[in-house]
Design a protein around this motif. Structure first.
Motif, PDB file in Angstrom:
ATOM      1  N   ASN A  74     -28.690  65.105 124.140  1.00 28.82           N
ATOM      2  CA  ASN A  74     -27.661  64.524 124.853  1.00 28.82           C
ATOM      3  C   ASN A  74     -26.926  65.571 125.436  1.00 28.82           C
ATOM      4  OD1 ASN A  74     -27.856  61.696 123.959  1.00 28.82           O
ATOM      5  ND2 ASN A  74     -27.208  62.443 122.048  1.00 28.82           N
ATOM      6  N   HIS A  92     -27.611  57.050 131.228  1.00 32.01           N
ATOM      7  CA  HIS A  92     -28.798  57.568 130.535  1.00 32.01           C
ATOM      8  C   HIS A  92     -30.030  57.857 131.101  1.00 32.01           C
ATOM      9  CE1 HIS A  92     -31.081  53.852 130.880  1.00 32.01           C
ATOM     10  NE2 HIS A  92     -29.944  53.325 131.102  1.00 32.01           N
ATOM     11  N   VAL A 150     -21.182  62.404 130.620  1.00 30.25           N
ATOM     12  CA  VAL A 150     -22.180  62.328 129.468  1.00 30.25           C
ATOM     13  C   VAL A 150     -23.538  61.394 129.732  1.00 30.25           C
ATOM     14  CG1 VAL A 150     -22.686  61.330 127.197  1.00 30.25           C
ATOM     15  CG2 VAL A 150     -20.289  62.169 127.938  1.00 30.25           C
ATOM     16  N   ASN A 152     -26.817  60.372 128.066  1.00 30.95           N
ATOM     17  CA  ASN A 152     -27.504  60.152 126.647  1.00 30.95           C
ATOM     18  C   ASN A 152     -28.898  59.979 126.915  1.00 30.95           C
ATOM     19  OD1 ASN A 152     -27.032  57.373 127.707  1.00 30.95           O
ATOM     20  ND2 ASN A 152     -26.244  56.889 125.721  1.00 30.95           N
ATOM     21  N   ASN A 153     -29.706  59.882 125.680  1.00 35.60           N
ATOM     22  CA  ASN A 153     -31.088  59.984 125.504  1.00 35.60           C
ATOM     23  C   ASN A 153     -31.570  58.438 124.957  1.00 35.60           C
ATOM     24  OD1 ASN A 153     -30.458  59.899 122.713  1.00 35.60           O
ATOM     25  ND2 ASN A 153     -30.858  62.254 122.652  1.00 35.60           N
ATOM     26  N   GLU A 155     -29.999  55.165 125.457  1.00 36.56           N
ATOM     27  CA  GLU A 155     -29.053  53.993 125.656  1.00 36.56           C
ATOM     28  C   GLU A 155     -30.122  52.536 125.519  1.00 36.56           C
ATOM     29  OE1 GLU A 155     -27.713  50.415 127.802  1.00 36.56           O
ATOM     30  OE2 GLU A 155     -29.541  51.429 128.294  1.00 36.56           O
ATOM     31  N   SER A 159     -28.043  53.056 122.156  1.00 36.86           N
ATOM     32  CA  SER A 159     -27.408  54.307 121.882  1.00 36.86           C
ATOM     33  C   SER A 159     -27.243  54.489 120.342  1.00 36.86           C
ATOM     34  CB  SER A 159     -26.291  54.088 122.575  1.00 36.86           C
ATOM     35  OG  SER A 159     -26.162  54.031 124.056  1.00 36.86           O
ATOM     36  N   SER A 162     -26.342  58.358 119.889  1.00 33.63           N
ATOM     37  CA  SER A 162     -25.212  58.867 120.947  1.00 33.63           C
ATOM     38  C   SER A 162     -23.998  58.135 120.871  1.00 33.63           C
ATOM     39  CB  SER A 162     -25.815  58.894 122.307  1.00 33.63           C
ATOM     40  OG  SER A 162     -26.117  57.469 122.736  1.00 33.63           O
ATOM     41  N   ASP A 340     -23.424  51.116 127.773  1.00 35.89           N
ATOM     42  CA  ASP A 340     -22.413  51.966 126.988  1.00 35.89           C
ATOM     43  C   ASP A 340     -21.253  51.619 127.277  1.00 35.89           C
ATOM     44  OD1 ASP A 340     -24.268  53.627 125.363  1.00 35.89           O
ATOM     45  OD2 ASP A 340     -24.789  54.609 127.292  1.00 35.89           O
TER      46      ASP A 340
END
Length: 393
Positions: A74, A92, A150, A152-153, A155, A159, A162, A340
């Motif tokens: 992330n 993401h 941010v 993230n990896n 979602e 999530s 993360s 998110d």
């Protein structure tokens, strides 16, 4: 936030700049789309995070990569300014597609539309964000307290890992801006349903399907009765949806199945709706149509629902002012899908969602598309919104 009547919109000022960046933006977008980054593809996710780290550092951000065991990194990027508003931008890089998708469906452009895995969900939103910030910085805008990005990896799978990082950062932020795409240039998101996931498992009695089927009690048939009852829960209350999403059973072809299992996705506008659905599902599980079968239900709470708060409505009002500067009549709608933004709102950080570009066909490799002309327009809206927030803080 302060009174904003005297704040002049600025979005239109950024439009020409973003138009001039279009070729470079599309080149970078093509680079990311042509990397397989389905949730759990560590190599692909980390390759994308490497590119994003480099591009963000060129914009003056300090970048930190947060490693996870099974999903890749992330990314958190921070840049301090001279103002007071602390703004968090969230996107993401994972997609729903498996390995090889980028090879069979590489980035292509036809008739003003771009295609490829994750092009609208949501790699274009990620790249657009970088160029919106580039326009701000190139006009020497620094009236923010801190910008925190941010990416993230995970979602697309809720999530799962993360979320803790998102919550931790969001608690120290004043505002969240989420870069999911929108269906139209005028639309942002004011509310999202919450989601729970369930696993329903039925146990029956096995028997030879030819010699003595009467001795068996089919878990599959019992599950079928329960699935029909679950489908009828879609009429339980407005805004509640209950959908069976995956099926499995014991697979021996000559045996009355002993086990059958399904996964259930429940969405609702508020927590009361989620709890109402939970009670109805428990009642379905408690009964049975096939004697001597047993069922268990496991509830896995997901993202919590949210409705527009006064703070979020203020952000919508800002977006309307900046949209009007671009000739857009911005309006906000609620959505059944989660993002998110749910997580940010859960910890009390007002989060305006669907600020990314325009497209459709999400989660369908043959149809997912981006409207290329929406990139500068929505990018200018985002840049103007950030400036407006900072001046109002």
């Amino acid at each position: 936030m302060q009174h904003t009547a005297n704040i002049q919109p600025s979005a239109h000022r950024y439009l020409n700049m973003l138009n001039s960046y279009q070729e470079e933006l599309l080149f970078r977008l093509e680079t990311l789309v042509n990397i397989d980054s389905g949730s759990g593809n560590i190599e692909g996710v980390n390759q994308i995070m490497g590119y994003l780290s480099q591009w963000l550092e060129q914009l003056g951000f300090t970048v930190t990569l947060h490693e996870t065991t099974n999903l890749g990194d992330n990314l958190v990027a921070r840049r301090k300014g001279q103002g007071s508003a602390r703004i968090m931008l969230v996107g993401h890089v994972d997609t729903v597609y498996g390995r090889g998708a980028a090879s069979t469906h590489p980035f292509t452009v036809r008739d003003g539309l771009a295609y490829g895995p994750g092009v609208i969900d949501m790699k274009s939103g990620v790249v657009m964000c970088l160029y919106s910030l580039k326009t701000l910085f190139e006009t020497d805008f620094d009236q923010f307290g801190e910008l925190c990005i941010v990416f993230n990896n995970d979602e697309e799978i809720g999530s799962l890992e993360s979320a803790a990082l998102l919550r931790e950062i969001a608690r120290d932020m004043d505002i969240g801006l989420v870069l999911e795409s929108s269906r139209a240039a005028e639309i942002v998101t004011r509310a999202r349903k919450g989601a729970d996931k369930y696993v329903l498992e039925v146990l029956g009695i096995p028997a030879h399907s030819g010699a003595e089927p009467y001795k068996g009690r089919s878990a599959v048939i019992e599950l079928a009765h329960k699935m029909i009852a679950i489908h009828h829960l879609n009429m339980l209350s407005p805004g509640i949806t209950c959908n069976v999403t995956r099926l499995s059973s014991s697979e021996a072809l000559n045996i009355i199945p002993e086990m059958a299992r399904c996964h259930i996705s429940v969405r609702a506008l508020d927590q009361r709706g989620l709890d109402l659905a939970a009670k109805a599902l428990e009642e379905i599980v408690a009964g049975h149509a096939i004697p001597d079968t047993r069922a268990t239900l496991t509830r896995n709470p997901g993202r919590r629902p949210y409705q527009a708060t006064p703070e979020l409505q203020r952000l919508i009002d800002f977006a309307k002012v900046e949209g009007a500067d671009l000739g857009l009549h911005v309006s906000a709608e609620g959505k059944g899908g989660v993002s998110d933004a749910n997580t940010l709102m859960e910890v009390g950080t007002p989060a305006l969602d669907s600020l990314g570009p325009i497209g459709g066909g999400m989660h369908d490799l043959n149809r997912e598309y981006l409207r290329i002309d929406s990139l500068p327009l929505r990018g200018a809206l985002l840049a103007g919104l950030i400036e407006h927030i900072c001046k109002a803080w």
